[in-house]
Scaffold this motif. Structure first.
Motif, short mmCIF file in Angstrom:
data_model
loop_
_atom_site.label_atom_id
_atom_site.label_comp_id
_atom_site.label_asym_id
_atom_site.label_seq_id
_atom_site.Cartn_x
_atom_site.Cartn_y
_atom_site.Cartn_z
N LYS A 105 1.10 -1.00 0.11
CA LYS A 105 -0.03 0.03 0.07
C LYS A 105 0.65 1.20 -0.05
CE LYS A 105 -4.47 -1.27 0.28
NZ LYS A 105 -5.54 -0.92 -0.34
N ILE A 106 1.96 1.39 0.60
CA ILE A 106 2.71 2.24 0.91
C ILE A 106 3.54 2.72 -0.37
CG2 ILE A 106 5.05 3.21 2.12
CD1 ILE A 106 3.82 1.99 4.62
N TYR A 107 3.93 1.53 -1.05
CA TYR A 107 5.22 1.86 -2.19
C TYR A 107 4.23 1.47 -3.44
CZ TYR A 107 8.68 2.16 1.05
OH TYR A 107 9.86 2.55 2.32
N ASN A 108 2.96 1.15 -3.35
CA ASN A 108 2.23 0.66 -4.63
C ASN A 108 3.03 -0.32 -5.30
OD1 ASN A 108 -0.08 0.91 -6.21
ND2 ASN A 108 0.74 2.46 -7.23
N SER A 109 3.50 -1.33 -4.79
CA SER A 109 4.43 -2.13 -5.41
C SER A 109 4.62 -3.43 -4.79
CB SER A 109 6.00 -1.58 -5.63
OG SER A 109 6.77 -2.89 -5.90
N PRO A 110 4.04 -4.51 -5.60
CA PRO A 110 3.96 -5.90 -5.02
C PRO A 110 5.24 -6.43 -4.81
CG PRO A 110 2.99 -6.04 -7.38
CD PRO A 110 3.23 -4.34 -6.79
N TYR A 111 6.33 -6.04 -5.48
CA TYR A 111 7.49 -6.56 -5.33
C TYR A 111 8.29 -5.99 -4.35
CZ TYR A 111 6.43 -8.37 -10.13
OH TYR A 111 5.91 -8.93 -11.04
N ALA A 112 8.15 -4.79 -4.02
CA ALA A 112 8.72 -4.09 -2.93
C ALA A 112 8.08 -4.65 -1.52
CB ALA A 112 8.38 -2.83 -2.84
N ALA A 113 6.94 -5.08 -1.61
CA ALA A 113 6.30 -5.81 -0.37
C ALA A 113 6.78 -6.97 -0.28
CB ALA A 113 4.61 -5.87 -0.68
N ILE A 114 6.78 -7.77 -1.37
CA ILE A 114 7.57 -9.10 -1.19
C ILE A 114 8.85 -9.47 -0.70
CG2 ILE A 114 8.30 -11.08 -2.73
CD1 ILE A 114 5.75 -10.63 -4.69
N VAL A 115 9.91 -8.44 -1.43
CA VAL A 115 11.25 -8.45 -1.06
C VAL A 115 11.41 -7.88 0.38
CG1 VAL A 115 13.47 -7.50 -1.23
CG2 VAL A 115 11.89 -8.58 -3.30
N GLY A 116 10.62 -6.78 0.79
CA GLY A 116 10.62 -6.33 1.83
C GLY A 116 10.13 -6.98 3.06
N SER A 117 9.22 -7.62 3.05
CA SER A 117 8.60 -8.48 3.98
C SER A 117 9.82 -9.73 4.41
CB SER A 117 7.17 -9.08 3.88
OG SER A 117 7.11 -9.58 2.68
N ALA A 118 10.16 -10.15 3.14
CA ALA A 118 11.06 -11.29 3.19
C ALA A 118 12.51 -10.83 4.01
CB ALA A 118 11.46 -11.88 1.74
N ALA A 119 12.99 -9.63 3.57
CA ALA A 119 14.10 -9.29 3.95
C ALA A 119 14.04 -9.17 5.73
CB ALA A 119 14.56 -7.85 3.46
N LEU A 120 12.76 -8.30 6.14
CA LEU A 120 12.74 -8.21 7.59
C LEU A 120 12.68 -9.51 8.13
CD1 LEU A 120 9.88 -5.47 7.85
CD2 LEU A 120 12.35 -5.33 8.07
N PHE A 121 12.02 -10.44 7.56
CA PHE A 121 11.91 -12.05 7.97
C PHE A 121 13.33 -12.59 8.23
CE2 PHE A 121 10.63 -16.62 7.48
CZ PHE A 121 10.14 -16.87 8.53
N GLY A 122 14.16 -12.35 7.11
CA GLY A 122 15.49 -12.76 7.34
C GLY A 122 16.40 -12.14 8.36
N ILE A 123 16.25 -10.83 8.45
CA ILE A 123 16.88 -10.04 9.52
C ILE A 123 16.56 -10.54 10.95
CG2 ILE A 123 17.15 -7.72 10.44
CD1 ILE A 123 16.77 -6.68 7.58
N LEU A 124 15.27 -10.66 11.21
CA LEU A 124 14.98 -11.15 12.58
C LEU A 124 15.54 -12.37 12.85
CD1 LEU A 124 11.21 -9.86 12.43
CD2 LEU A 124 13.07 -8.96 13.81
N HIS A 125 16.07 -13.41 12.17
CA HIS A 125 16.41 -14.69 12.36
C HIS A 125 18.14 -14.42 12.50
CE1 HIS A 125 12.47 -16.09 10.97
NE2 HIS A 125 12.86 -17.30 11.53
N SER A 126 18.47 -13.39 12.38
CA SER A 126 20.06 -13.08 12.28
C SER A 126 20.68 -13.18 13.66
CB SER A 126 20.30 -11.62 11.89
OG SER A 126 19.99 -10.69 12.72
N THR A 127 19.61 -13.37 14.65
CA THR A 127 20.17 -13.75 16.06
C THR A 127 20.47 -14.95 16.37
OG1 THR A 127 17.90 -14.13 16.88
CG2 THR A 127 18.60 -11.94 17.14
N TYR A 128 20.32 -15.78 15.29
CA TYR A 128 20.94 -17.33 15.41
C TYR A 128 22.45 -17.23 14.96
CZ TYR A 128 16.34 -19.35 15.92
OH TYR A 128 15.10 -19.76 16.31
#
Length: 233
Positions: A155-178
């Motif tokens: 909704k913010i960026y009006n881009s499904p690809y930004a949403a896909i990559v952005g949400s996946a990147a946050l998901f990956g970063i949150l697992h960096s504590t391993y």
């Protein structure tokens, strides 16, 4: 405050709260309980903390955004579709993640995550904790990362690809504590797969089931393997 501003604050709040849980929840639990050890009880409290984050974001959604939590309306499918989708997603994530892990091992020769080794010992034959942990990961992470964050980034960026990559990147970063590259890149890959599926089929329940299944199978394999063999797994 505009809708985009509310969505941006919600996304930032979600990430900050999840990151805080991943980074600081154990010291807080050790302080409260007085038990400075990686025990099943202490680990279960960390899962409760994740449910608390989900509850806080629900409250933010209700009182600040005042919109449906799931912006994308859930689509209904047949039981056969559920079964086929879960199997297809599971196989894609399992084989894709294994291949990616192999490449990472060949390029970096990184060792086993010390945190993962600790976790494996806590879960040994503790099936209730395994189920509770997998249910928490499946429900909380999918509702927040795909159900909440992904549509709002779009909704913010009006881009499904930004949403896909952005949400996946946050998901990956949150697992960096391993503490390993593999524990960031593999979740990022899984996040991409899940985000594409959610964009196309708009069904969070299938993702929750698949996430639970992926974690449950992984943890059961870990449960029956010796610690010294975990790096190969």
């Amino acid at each position: 405050m505009s809708w985009n501003a509310k969505y941006a604050v919600g996304i930032l709040l979600t990430f900050i709260l999840l990151a805080a849980v991943m980074l600081y929840v154990f010291p807080v639990i050790y302080f409260i309980t007085g038990v400075k050890a990686f025990t099943p009880a202490n680990f279960s409290y960390t899962r409760i903390a994740l449910w608390t984050v989900l509850g806080l974001i629900f409250f933010y959604n209700i009182f600040i955004e005042k919109n449906p939590f799931l912006i994308w309306k859930e689509k209904k499918y047949t039981t056969l579709f559920y079964i086929q989708a879960v199997i297809a997603l599971y196989l894609t994530c399992s084989f894709g993640g294994a291949f990616l892990n192999l490449i990472i091992q060949l390029l970096t020769h990184e060792g086993m995550s010390s945190k993962l080794v600790q976790i494996s010992s806590v879960f040994r034959n503790n099936y209730l904790l395994i189920i509770f942990t997998c249910l928490t990961a499946g429900a909380v992470e999918e509702l927040l990362m795909r159900g909440y964050i992904q549509p709002r980034i779009e909704k913010i960026y009006n881009s499904p690809y930004a949403a896909i990559v952005g949400s996946a990147a946050l998901f990956g970063i949150l697992h960096s504590t391993y503490g390993t590259i593999g524990q960031v890149l593999v979740p990022f890959f899984i996040g991409i797969v899940f985000a594409f599926f959610y964009k196309k089929y708009s069904n969070i329940k299938i993702l929750i089931i698949c996430h639970f299944m992926y974690d449950f199978v992984s943890m059961m394999v870990m449960n029956f393997m010796d610690i010294k063999h975990l790096s190969a797994f």
